[in-house]
Structures are given as C-alpha cells and as structure tokens.
Design a protein around this motif. Structure first.
Motif, PDB file in Angstrom:
ATOM      1  N   VAL A 285     -60.466 -56.927 -41.419  1.00 31.34           N
ATOM      2  CA  VAL A 285     -59.843 -55.742 -41.108  1.00 31.34           C
ATOM      3  C   VAL A 285     -60.463 -54.962 -39.930  1.00 31.34           C
ATOM      4  CG1 VAL A 285     -59.209 -53.566 -42.166  1.00 31.34           C
ATOM      5  CG2 VAL A 285     -59.692 -55.538 -43.619  1.00 31.34           C
ATOM      6  N   ILE A 286     -59.700 -54.637 -39.029  1.00 31.93           N
ATOM      7  CA  ILE A 286     -59.962 -53.473 -38.009  1.00 31.93           C
ATOM      8  C   ILE A 286     -59.438 -52.019 -38.680  1.00 31.93           C
ATOM      9  CG2 ILE A 286     -59.847 -53.054 -35.584  1.00 31.93           C
ATOM     10  CD1 ILE A 286     -59.613 -55.855 -34.709  1.00 31.93           C
ATOM     11  N   VAL A 287     -60.265 -51.391 -38.332  1.00 33.37           N
ATOM     12  CA  VAL A 287     -60.220 -49.772 -38.640  1.00 33.37           C
ATOM     13  C   VAL A 287     -60.177 -49.145 -37.549  1.00 33.37           C
ATOM     14  CG1 VAL A 287     -60.578 -47.808 -39.930  1.00 33.37           C
ATOM     15  CG2 VAL A 287     -60.841 -49.991 -40.872  1.00 33.37           C
ATOM     16  N   ILE A 288     -59.075 -48.457 -37.089  1.00 34.93           N
ATOM     17  CA  ILE A 288     -58.900 -47.683 -35.869  1.00 34.93           C
ATOM     18  C   ILE A 288     -59.298 -46.486 -35.818  1.00 34.93           C
ATOM     19  CG2 ILE A 288     -57.488 -47.290 -33.808  1.00 34.93           C
ATOM     20  CD1 ILE A 288     -56.322 -49.932 -34.089  1.00 34.93           C
ATOM     21  N   GLY A 289     -60.170 -45.793 -35.510  1.00 35.50           N
ATOM     22  CA  GLY A 289     -60.485 -44.001 -35.873  1.00 35.50           C
ATOM     23  C   GLY A 289     -61.564 -44.089 -36.889  1.00 35.50           C
ATOM     24  N   VAL A 308     -65.577 -56.043 -41.544  1.00 37.60           N
ATOM     25  CA  VAL A 308     -64.577 -54.830 -41.094  1.00 37.60           C
ATOM     26  C   VAL A 308     -65.113 -54.486 -39.625  1.00 37.60           C
ATOM     27  CG1 VAL A 308     -64.257 -52.460 -41.640  1.00 37.60           C
ATOM     28  CG2 VAL A 308     -64.465 -53.967 -43.301  1.00 37.60           C
ATOM     29  N   LEU A 309     -64.257 -54.272 -38.883  1.00 40.21           N
ATOM     30  CA  LEU A 309     -64.870 -53.734 -37.416  1.00 40.21           C
ATOM     31  C   LEU A 309     -64.257 -52.351 -37.169  1.00 40.21           C
ATOM     32  CD1 LEU A 309     -65.960 -53.922 -34.339  1.00 40.21           C
ATOM     33  CD2 LEU A 309     -63.667 -55.103 -33.810  1.00 40.21           C
ATOM     34  N   MET A 310     -64.737 -51.189 -36.752  1.00 41.49           N
ATOM     35  CA  MET A 310     -64.433 -50.205 -36.703  1.00 41.49           C
ATOM     36  C   MET A 310     -64.239 -49.648 -35.075  1.00 41.49           C
ATOM     37  SD  MET A 310     -65.708 -46.477 -38.049  1.00 41.49           S
ATOM     38  CE  MET A 310     -64.714 -46.223 -39.417  1.00 41.49           C
ATOM     39  N   LEU A 311     -63.175 -49.240 -34.627  1.00 40.18           N
ATOM     40  CA  LEU A 311     -63.008 -48.929 -33.438  1.00 40.18           C
ATOM     41  C   LEU A 311     -62.725 -47.489 -33.261  1.00 40.18           C
ATOM     42  CD1 LEU A 311     -60.637 -51.686 -32.056  1.00 40.18           C
ATOM     43  CD2 LEU A 311     -63.108 -51.692 -31.859  1.00 40.18           C
ATOM     44  N   GLU A 312     -63.486 -46.725 -32.312  1.00 43.94           N
ATOM     45  CA  GLU A 312     -63.281 -45.224 -32.094  1.00 43.94           C
ATOM     46  C   GLU A 312     -63.485 -44.879 -30.728  1.00 43.94           C
ATOM     47  OE1 GLU A 312     -62.890 -41.529 -32.159  1.00 43.94           O
ATOM     48  OE2 GLU A 312     -62.734 -42.474 -33.978  1.00 43.94           O
ATOM     49  N   TYR A 549     -59.552 -59.486 -33.202  1.00 40.83           N
ATOM     50  CA  TYR A 549     -58.688 -59.956 -34.094  1.00 40.83           C
ATOM     51  C   TYR A 549     -59.158 -59.637 -35.559  1.00 40.83           C
ATOM     52  CZ  TYR A 549     -57.638 -62.670 -29.692  1.00 40.83           C
ATOM     53  OH  TYR A 549     -57.417 -63.157 -28.475  1.00 40.83           O
ATOM     54  N   ALA A 550     -58.019 -59.588 -36.306  1.00 34.95           N
ATOM     55  CA  ALA A 550     -58.253 -59.261 -37.742  1.00 34.95           C
ATOM     56  C   ALA A 550     -56.941 -59.555 -38.639  1.00 34.95           C
ATOM     57  CB  ALA A 550     -58.405 -57.810 -37.882  1.00 34.95           C
ATOM     58  N   ARG A 551     -57.390 -59.816 -39.748  1.00 31.08           N
ATOM     59  CA  ARG A 551     -55.897 -60.217 -40.753  1.00 31.08           C
ATOM     60  C   ARG A 551     -55.325 -59.012 -41.046  1.00 31.08           C
ATOM     61  NH1 ARG A 551     -60.683 -63.250 -41.942  1.00 31.08           N
ATOM     62  NH2 ARG A 551     -59.961 -65.573 -41.907  1.00 31.08           N
ATOM     63  N   ARG A 552     -55.849 -57.796 -41.116  1.00 25.59           N
ATOM     64  CA  ARG A 552     -55.024 -56.696 -41.171  1.00 25.59           C
ATOM     65  C   ARG A 552     -55.854 -55.758 -40.566  1.00 25.59           C
ATOM     66  NH1 ARG A 552     -52.692 -59.985 -43.300  1.00 25.59           N
ATOM     67  NH2 ARG A 552     -51.667 -60.149 -45.461  1.00 25.59           N
TER      68      ARG A 552
END
Length: 742
Positions: A285-289, A308-312, A549-552
């Motif tokens: 999962v990539i979480v944006i924010g 999980v990767l978080m992008l902010e 890249y992420a599955r969701r």
C-alpha cells in the motif's frame, strides 16, 4: 516527469547559526545546508590559511540566495570566543543566536609515548575548552525557547585507536558535555543539546591521518551496514542541520516583524526520508498524505505487517492540524478541540494513554471575565451566561427545522442519507437549502442581539457566504452533538490535548514506523496511474520524477487539492464535478498574545468584522493573555500576503488589547489544503458524498472532507483512515494471505 517546482525547505528562516570550523569538510557542509534552510550562518575559520576555503563556502551560500558572514576566530582562546560571539550578535537580525554547531576540532594522531603538554593543550583547548566557553558565552543570546546546540563528536570516543589517546578523550568529553547540558539547559533555557558521532568521513582531516590509523579503519568500513565505504559529508549533514521546525505558519512581534516558518513543531519528521523498496519493488500500500486519515491508515496497515509507503508534501505530519511551541507555550494551528462525543478520537486517546491529559480552554477569574457583543453600532458587555442564553435561543430558532431540533430529520448522524427512520427523499429536500434560506425563514423571530450572534457563528463555522453554505451541514453537527445546543461549547471549543495535536499525531506515526513504515516527506504527488488491468499495480509519480509501485493506494488528499493530481484512468465525471466545485470554507484562525493576563477569561463576538469570534485561551509563559480568534471567509486578511494592519484592527474591534505577538497559518493559500475544514454547498452531500467515498479501481479515498460523521473534524479523518485501512486489508489478505496478519 511532472512539471512541479520544488524548493528547499525554508524551515530556519529568521534563525542565526554559528558553525565552528566551517571552512571545509563536515563544517562547510553543515553551514551550506543550514543556509539552504533559511538560517543566517556564521562561517568560522581560524587562520589566513583557511580563509580562501571559507570564502568558497560564503560564495556557495550567497550565490544561492542565502545569508552568511565570515568570522575569523580561534575558539581555543577566550578572546577568540568573545570576538566570534560579538560579531555573530551584530549580524543577527533578532540579536539572538539560535543554533550553535561545535564542529571545530584538532585531530592529529599521537601515540602515548610521544604526547607533549603542548600537543595535549592544543587538542583539549580546541575540542573541549572551546565548546565549553563558547556555549557559556552564547547563553545570554539564546532565544527564550527553541535554541539548538549540537556537538560533533566521533566514533573515536567509543573505540580503541592506539594513536588517539588525547583525541578520543576529548571526543568522549563531548558526549559528556551533551549529557550534562541537555539536563542543565533544557529546563532553564528551553534549548536542546545533541551529539553526532560520525565514523570515517572523507574529509581532508581524515585523509591526513596516520597511515596505521587509516588501515585500522578498513574493517570498520567493510562492516558498515549501509554500504562498505567511507562516509561522505552529505551523509552527516542532515543529522546536524535538520531542526524540528516547520516551514509552515507565520509569527509577528514588534521586535522581529513578520516571519514565516522556522517554528518548533513536534510533528516535523527528521530525516525526511526512510525507505527501502520491497524485493519485488512493489509495496502493498502507498498512503498519500500524513494527516490524521493517512496516519491512521498507515498505522493500521503497518501493524498488520503489510509493506506501507507514506508520501507527504509537507515537512511534517498532521495535515490541517499541527502544534507550535513558541517560548514555552503551545499554539494549535488547525484542528484543536476534542470531545467524548467523538468516538474515533476518544479511541485514539485511550490507545495512547492520553484520555486524561486534557486542558480546558476557558479559565475564569481574570480581570476581564465577561463577554463583549459588538455590532456595527455599539459594543456591549454582558456575562458569559447571558451570551450563552442569547446564542442558544438564536440557534434553536434556526436549527429547529423539524419541530424536534433535528431528531426527526437526522436521528442517526452516521447514516444521514436515508435510514430506517427517515427517507433519502426527505433528506434531499433539506439538503437543497442554504443557511441564507433558513435565516430568511426565521429572522423575524430574532432580536437584534440574537441576529448578530447567530450570523457571526454561522459565518465562522462555515467559512463561506450564507447563500453558499449548506443548511444540512448545520443539521448534521446538531445531531452529532446529541441534538442539543447545550453541548456546543463542550464539543467545539473547550477540551484540548495537553501535549498538543502534533504529539498525538507523532504517537500514531511512531507506532507505524516501529512496524516498518517507509516514508518520504517534502515529496508532493503529481500523478496516480492504475495499471492493475495490465500489471496488477498502481504507479505513483512524485514531483521529482520518481515512481513508486503498490498493489493498492489510499489517497487522503483534501477535496480542494485533488484537482492538482493527475489520475489515469481519469476520474468519473461525477467525482471530477465534485472536485471542480470543491468546498467553500475559507475561514481564518489567528492567535494573539496580548499584554497582561486580564483577557484570559474574556470572550466576544463582533459582526460585521474580519474576526467574528475571539476568546481567552490560556496564559503564556510571559504572563500574557493568549487569544484565539476566528474569521469567516476573510480573504481581506491575506491579500495575498498577511495584512497586519487589518489583522490588528480586527482584534481591536473584538476588544481593546495590546498585542505583543501574532501566530497564524494561511490555510487558504497553502497548496496542500487550499481552504479550511470542509463545508459544503447546498445539495453537495446527496449528490456527491457517496461518489467521493467510492474507490477508483485500486485507488481508495479517505478524508475528513467526506466522512460519514464528524466531517471537517479530526474525528472524521480518523474515521476515514480506519475505514480505508480495513477495506484494503481485506483485499490484501486474499491477494497475499501468507504475509498479511490481521
């Protein structure tokens, strides 16, 4: 690559930093990076031999728009220290020294048999005497809170190198100084003290070392986990230069004028990046924010052992809420108050043991313990009880749309659009109405005071014009508050977190990080491409062109900012229409520090006025009143820059006060918010809410802006983050059952 300009984080604007021994090597790198972050830097060098190198550092800084000063001074002497401090204070606009980095060192090797008193004193005078007496000299010039002292030590302090008897002892001494000063200076001066212990770093000083010493370094270099190589200056600089200050927010004082950024915030994440791509280069999962929705989703999924990767885009966590610490006092810049009526925030407080660490906004007993009600014609002093009675009477006339204070039309506020008690068609009839429509229906029943109080509150709450503000949003908050306006103040404006919102956000973030969360801050997202029908992944491209890249993907970007992200495949026509419309809340929140404690018990309303509501919100460490004030759709205060004249005038219209400090953030021009807490136009909920909550392929959306319950509140963000995490986790469990543990 996306054409999105990126700038270095200006989170040290207004700060003055001394970096000793900064003509070359690690010191030069630190000086350049501090200047890049907005600090005015004193480049210290010791001799004419090193002046040319120091001038090169100065040229590097000034050619990139930075501010720096060369000061020749030998810190091994008291006279040199005095000269360095005097020149630094002259150079500082604030006449304060905010940061001192003790980097200068004499590091020649010498075996025990060959040590002379001269050699001993040369090393100890530079490596220990210098930091001790320089720190002593700058104490009167430290800011009252938030000073930073950093000692650059060495792994020699903890390892056995035969040729470094004196050098190792001095570097171990630096560690001891750090421990002593952290205890001594923290409470008394509000300063932090840290120590950095580099290993082998490719500087001139390193390559000039004894050959036997260089050979003894080889096993250490080979065993370095990050990479079997000598360290570079760029590896060390971020550990020293990154301060826990944010580029967000403004402050104004008589002495310092208006300054942006450079304010201490627990929510700033340093270092800003920590990630190692999975073996197949695909995250779960990539979480944006990294607002509360993103933090909750990332925490829950990381705790389930998903990658999980978080992008902010910001330099901090918290999104539209963060806490600043200024001279020992805490300012909440966005979402602030919490309540036991809000189930998700209560659950988080209990989870982290914070449910009892609350403070109350209002305190009685100070000089001006009354309420001012200001109209265009007069200002009237009344009691707090009288003010509450006026508002409750006006609100009840306004909100009683069904004869039962919304119990009939909205009995279940987490199922607003039709439930077992009320049909969707009935809800749609009310959702079409604006606050202006309802005000016109009941204005004949209102007294002049009730009208003033009601209009100021409606405009402040919605942050928009009455004609474009949804009546249903008012019905919703009435229902969420137990269908009783008596609960209004307790829920909206009373209980705060003693440790600040950024502290709670940091606990959630740390929880996720301890369970393997990867993250990148100061990394805006520009494009989201769902290729699952071809490759089974979603691609997320950030501003510098990197693709992850992420599955969701869980996108927690606010409604008014979604238009700045490119989606492929394109979003549905209906969702795009909702995004183009956006929400209409452009409210203003401004803190003032007013001379004396008298206003700490005061509260007041003014209409018409750029600031509609103000109230005492504690006493600062200087013994002054802390005032929090809100305005409605007040672009006049930021046009496009802060209009200090109008801000001061608006405060004086609420109550006369001697303002010493202003603290605020312009949420409306902030590229990552583009408005305040979400408030919808009439008809928006029944037309768009379900679409905004729906997934788009393998991209999920979570934000307080379309929450089921406490929309526009922290609780709504937590609700949406939790909900998205559960949905994604269920899908991942079926995709990769052996690694997902729920």
């Amino acid at each position: 690559m996306i054409d999105t300009p990126t700038l270095p984080p200006q989170n040290l604007c207004g700060k003055t930093a001394i970096v000793t021994g900064s003509s070359r090597g690690i010191g030069a790198g630190i000086a350049v990076d501090l200047a890049r972050r907005g600090a005015s830097v004193i480049i210290n060098y010791v001799s004419t031999k090193s002046r040319q190198a120091a001038e090169g550092v100065l040229q590097n800084i000034t050619s990139n728009g930075g501010s720096a000063l060369l000061v020749q001074a030998d810190i091994s002497s008291i006279g040199g220290i005095q000269h360095l401090v005097e020149e630094s204070v002259k150079f500082s606009l604030s006449k304060k020294i905010d940061i001192v980095v003790h980097n200068a060192a004499f590091g020649d090797d010498c075996y025990l048999e060959d040590i002379t008193p001269e050699f001993y004193y040369k090393q100890t005078d530079t490596n220990l005497k210098g930091p001790i007496f320089l720190t002593q000299a700058i104490l009167p010039h430290l800011p009252s809170h938030g000073g930073r002292i950093v000692l650059v030590s060495s792994i020699s302090a903890r390892m056995a190198f035969a040729s470094q008897t004196v050098y190792a002892a001095t570097k171990a001494g630096c560690e001891a100084l750090c421990r002593c000063w952290a205890a001594a200076l923290g409470k008394k001066y509000g300063a932090t003290v840290n120590c950095v212990n580099p290993g082998p770093v490719a500087t001139e000083m390193y390559w000039e070392s004894d050959p036997e010493f260089l050979k003894s370094m080889e096993p250490i270099i080979d065993a370095t986990p990050a990479a079997p190589r000598v360290g570079q200056v760029a590896d060390i600089v971020p550990l020293v230069a990154v301060e826990m200050t944010t580029a967000d927010a403004y402050t104004w004082t008589h002495e310092g004028g208006l300054q942006k950024g450079g304010l201490t915030c627990e929510g700033v994440i340093s270092p800003p990046e920590k990630y190692r791509a999975p073996q197949d280069n695909i995250y779960d999962v990539i979480v944006i924010g990294a607002g509360y929705a993103g933090l909750t989703a990332a925490r829950d999924l990381a705790n389930m052992k998903h990658r999980v990767l978080m992008l902010e885009g910001r330099d901090r966590i918290g999104g539209r809420t963060f806490s600043l610490d200024i001279e020992g006092f805490r300012y909440e810049m966005g979402g602030t108050w919490v309540s036991h009526y809000q189930p998700h925030i209560l659950a988080e407080l209990r989870r982290y043991g914070l449910e009892k660490r609350l403070v109350a906004t209002r305190q009685h007993g100070y000089q001006f313990d009354y309420y001012t009600l200001t109209t265009k014609d007069q200002q009237k002093q009344i009691t707090h009880e009288e003010a509450a009675s006026i508002f409750q009477s006006a609100w009840n006339k306004f909100i009683n749309v069904d004869g039962h204070y919304c119990r009939k039309i909205c009995p279940l506020p987490y199922q607003q659009m039709g439930n077992l008690m009320v049909s969707r068609k009935e809800v749609e009839k009310f959702d079409k109405l604006s606050c202006r429509d309802r005000y016109n229906q009941i204005k004949g029943e209102l007294t002049a005071e009730e009208s003033t109080m009601l209009l100021s509150q409606l405009l402040m709450i919605s942050g928009g014009d009455l004609a474009e503000s949804s009546l249903w949003d008012m019905i919703r908050v009435q229902a969420l508050g137990g269908h009783n306006i008596d609960n209004f103040e307790d829920i909206w404006l009373l209980y705060k977190l003693k440790d600040g919102q950024s502290h709670l956000a940091k606990m959630i973030f740390d929880d996720a990080a301890e369970n393997g969360l990867d993250y990148l801050f100061q990394t805006p997202v520009g494009r989201i491409t769902d290729t699952s029908h071809h490759h089974g992944t979603v691609e997320v491209e950030v501003a510098d062109g990197r693709i992850f890249y992420a599955r969701r993907v869980i996108c927690t970007v606010p409604l008014n900012v979604l238009k700045d992200i490119q989606f492929s495949p394109a979003l549905t026509t209906k969702r795009q229409a909702a995004i183009n419309q956006g929400h209409i809340c452009f409210m203003t929140k401004i803190h003032a520090e007013a001379n004396g404690s008298g206003l700490a018990s005061w509260q007041g309303t003014a209409y018409p006025n750029d600031l509609l509501l103000g109230f005492g919100d504690g006493v600062t460490t200087q013994g002054n009143s802390h005032i929090t004030a809100f305005g409605g759709k007040e672009h006049t205060l930021f046009n496009p820059n802060p209009d200090l004249g109008n801000i001061h005038k608006a405060f004086q219209s609420l109550h006369s006060m001697d303002i010493q400090r202003l603290v605020f953030h312009d949420w409306n021009s902030d590229r990552f918010s583009q408005g305040g807490p979400c408030w919808w136009i009439p008809g928006f909920m029944t037309q768009y809410q379900e679409e905004l909550q729906a997934r788009h392929g393998n991209v999920f959306f979570a934000s307080a802006d379309w929450a089921d319950g406490w929309r526009a509140f922290i609780d709504g963000a937590l609700e949406q983050g939790w909900k998205a995490a559960q949905e994604v986790a269920r899908e991942l469990q079926s995709i990769k059952p052996r690694t997902a543990k729920i």
